[in-house]
Design a protein around this motif. Structure first.
Motif, mmCIF file in Angstrom:
data_model
loop_
_atom_site.group_PDB
_atom_site.id
_atom_site.type_symbol
_atom_site.label_atom_id
_atom_site.label_comp_id
_atom_site.label_asym_id
_atom_site.label_seq_id
_atom_site.Cartn_x
_atom_site.Cartn_y
_atom_site.Cartn_z
ATOM 1 N N UNK A 52 0.911 -1.198 -0.006
ATOM 2 C CA UNK A 52 -0.092 -0.051 0.012
ATOM 3 C C UNK A 52 0.930 1.264 -0.008
ATOM 4 N N UNK A 53 0.641 2.198 -0.966
ATOM 5 C CA UNK A 53 1.411 3.512 -0.966
ATOM 6 C C UNK A 53 0.503 4.574 -0.523
ATOM 7 N N UNK A 54 0.445 4.837 0.433
ATOM 8 C CA UNK A 54 -0.096 6.337 0.888
ATOM 9 C C UNK A 54 0.582 7.356 0.286
ATOM 10 N N UNK A 55 -0.214 8.026 -0.862
ATOM 11 C CA UNK A 55 0.462 9.114 -1.538
ATOM 12 C C UNK A 55 0.701 10.289 -0.857
ATOM 13 N N UNK A 56 1.696 11.185 -1.314
ATOM 14 C CA UNK A 56 2.164 12.294 -0.813
ATOM 15 C C UNK A 56 3.072 11.879 0.472
ATOM 16 N N UNK A 57 3.264 12.798 1.647
ATOM 17 C CA UNK A 57 4.185 12.891 2.725
ATOM 18 C C UNK A 57 5.050 13.706 2.857
ATOM 19 N N UNK A 58 5.489 14.007 4.202
ATOM 20 C CA UNK A 58 6.589 15.200 4.260
ATOM 21 C C UNK A 58 6.153 16.385 4.009
ATOM 22 N N UNK A 59 7.099 17.095 3.137
ATOM 23 C CA UNK A 59 6.912 18.272 2.685
ATOM 24 C C UNK A 59 5.904 18.261 1.379
ATOM 25 N N UNK A 60 5.640 17.255 0.837
ATOM 26 C CA UNK A 60 4.712 17.111 -0.238
ATOM 27 C C UNK A 60 3.314 16.842 0.475
ATOM 28 N N UNK A 61 2.628 17.963 0.674
ATOM 29 C CA UNK A 61 1.256 17.984 1.285
ATOM 30 C C UNK A 61 -0.055 17.393 0.363
ATOM 31 N N UNK A 62 0.059 17.638 -0.808
ATOM 32 C CA UNK A 62 -0.873 17.521 -1.284
ATOM 33 C C UNK A 62 -1.853 18.535 -1.294
ATOM 34 N N UNK A 63 -3.057 18.418 -1.715
ATOM 35 C CA UNK A 63 -4.151 19.509 -1.447
ATOM 36 C C UNK A 63 -4.628 19.633 0.015
ATOM 37 N N UNK A 64 -5.030 20.854 0.516
ATOM 38 C CA UNK A 64 -5.489 20.835 1.638
ATOM 39 C C UNK A 64 -7.061 21.239 1.616
#
Length: 181
Positions: A52-64
């Motif tokens: 399973x690959x939870x997308x984004x993470x760290x400074x790659x927040x994605x949309x808020x």
């Protein structure tokens, strides 16, 4: 016999003994309760490995997004979904579930695939959440990306069936079905 022939026979005999010892040390497949008969040769079901690959993470927040005065980042939602999905999948026999990340840090796309390949994964499921952005109108939808058989052609049909099943379940909880890519 010449000396080299004799040495080869000793090596072969030694290797055969070593192989026998290995077989004795390996645990045997567990038999089910109804297999008390010595002649039963029940074969264990092969396990399946899902990454399973939870997308984004760290400074790659994605949309808020903000909901009820609380901000939610895509990276956090993706991770929570992956942890929940892992817990559910582990309820099935012969399923091994790994995560590309289990905390708030970024992993490069190539490394996500390397993790799956390095663990001989049967499936890699990447989890993202669609939001309304500058280039799309997906405000509440779910899109499933699935292999078309380039990576492991023998699994393509199963992957497509799994993608359809996941999409069906997500649609049942109210997400708009955006299809399989």
């Amino acid at each position: 016999k010449d000396e080299s022939s004799h040495n080869n026979e000793e090596q072969l005999s030694s290797a055969e003994e070593s192989d026998c010892n290995k077989e004795e040390q390996q645990p045997s497949a567990e038999k089910s309760d109804n297999s008390k008969d010595e002649g039963n040769t029940e074969v264990a079901t092969p396990s399946i490995t899902i990454v399973l690959d939870p997308g984004r993470g760290g400074d790659n927040v994605g949309r808020e997004i903000e909901y009820n005065s609380t901000k939610y980042a895509e990276k956090d939602i993706n991770l929570r979904l992956a942890l929940f999905l892992k817990e559910e999948l582990l309820n099935f026999e012969n399923v091994n579930v790994l995560l590309t990340r289990d905390g708030d840090y970024n992993i490069e796309l190539e490394d996500r695939v390397t993790i799956a390949a390095g663990n001989n994964a049967d499936m890699l499921i990447s989890i993202h959440n669609d939001t309304h952005g500058d280039y799309d109108e997906f405000t509440d939808g779910c899109t499933i990306l699935s292999s078309r058989g380039i990576f492991r052609p023998e699994l393509a049909e199963t992957e497509q069936e799994l993608a359809a099943s996941i999409l069906h379940e997500l649609s049942a909880v109210g997400l708009t079905d955006r299809g399989i890519l």
